[in-house]
Design a protein around this motif. Structure first.
Motif, PDB file in Angstrom:
ATOM      1  N   GLY A  26       0.781  -1.229   0.000  1.00 51.75           N
ATOM      2  CA  GLY A  26       0.000   0.000   0.000  1.00 51.75           C
ATOM      3  C   GLY A  26       0.812   1.278   0.000  1.00 51.75           C
ATOM      4  N   GLY A  27       2.112   1.185   0.132  1.00 57.97           N
ATOM      5  CA  GLY A  27       2.947   2.383   0.078  1.00 57.97           C
ATOM      6  C   GLY A  27       3.205   2.796  -1.359  1.00 57.97           C
ATOM      7  N   GLU A  28       3.872   3.909  -1.508  1.00 55.47           N
ATOM      8  CA  GLU A  28       4.236   4.376  -2.845  1.00 55.47           C
ATOM      9  C   GLU A  28       5.632   3.862  -3.175  1.00 55.47           C
ATOM     10  OE1 GLU A  28       3.620   8.475  -3.831  1.00 55.47           O
ATOM     11  OE2 GLU A  28       2.069   8.640  -2.298  1.00 55.47           O
ATOM     12  N   PHE A  29       5.686   2.883  -4.066  1.00 53.44           N
ATOM     13  CA  PHE A  29       6.958   2.273  -4.432  1.00 53.44           C
ATOM     14  C   PHE A  29       7.129   2.268  -5.936  1.00 53.44           C
ATOM     15  CE2 PHE A  29       5.682   0.182  -0.467  1.00 53.44           C
ATOM     16  CZ  PHE A  29       6.791   0.432   0.303  1.00 53.44           C
ATOM     17  N   ASP A  30       8.321   2.612  -6.373  1.00 50.82           N
ATOM     18  CA  ASP A  30       8.735   2.403  -7.751  1.00 50.82           C
ATOM     19  C   ASP A  30       9.542   1.115  -7.700  1.00 50.82           C
ATOM     20  OD1 ASP A  30       9.375   2.695 -10.420  1.00 50.82           O
ATOM     21  OD2 ASP A  30      11.003   4.111 -10.034  1.00 50.82           O
TER      22      ASP A  30
END
Length: 131
Positions: A26-30
């Motif tokens: 649910g985090g913002e990951f590239d």
């Protein structure tokens, strides 16, 4: 804040499982996926040429084709000398006490976990992180 995670893994099923676990967090990951240590080093060299940072976090397989995870760590150290180092976690399908001992003593390795990456392990890693 978007964080970059690199998965260095030659097995497609393990790649998928690790990527899926990260995406479900649910985090913002590239997410960058490399099928070999050599591919990862080439991509990292390109990032540095573009004055971009290395990934914040790396999940590294130890047993791969031509270059294993330990050789990758030494090459990464030479490539990124003087730069901010990624946090590196070993993901292994083999419970090898020798590798665990080396990982525990290695200054670049933050942890050693069994495959597949679980939500609980990822939560623990991200909760303790400064990224």
């Amino acid at each position: 804040m978007q964080r970059t995670v690199c998965i260095i893994e030659d097995d497609m099923v393990s790649q998928f499982a690790t990527r899926y676990c990260i995406q479900q967090h649910g985090g913002e990951f590239d997410i960058l996926v490399c099928s070999s240590a050599e591919e990862a080093l080439l991509q990292f060299a390109d990032l540095l040429k573009q004055n971009r940072q290395l990934p914040d976090l790396i999940f590294l397989d130890l047993v791969m084709g031509d270059m294993d995870g330990w050789e990758f760590l030494e090459s990464l150290k030479r490539l990124s000398k003087g730069l901010r180092q990624p946090e590196i976690y070993i993901l292994s399908a083999f419970s090898n006490s020798k590798d665990r001992a080396i990982a525990k003593a290695h200054p670049c390795v933050k942890g050693y976990f069994d495959k597949p990456l679980s939500r609980n392990v990822l939560d623990r890693i991200l909760a303790s992180k400064m990224i």
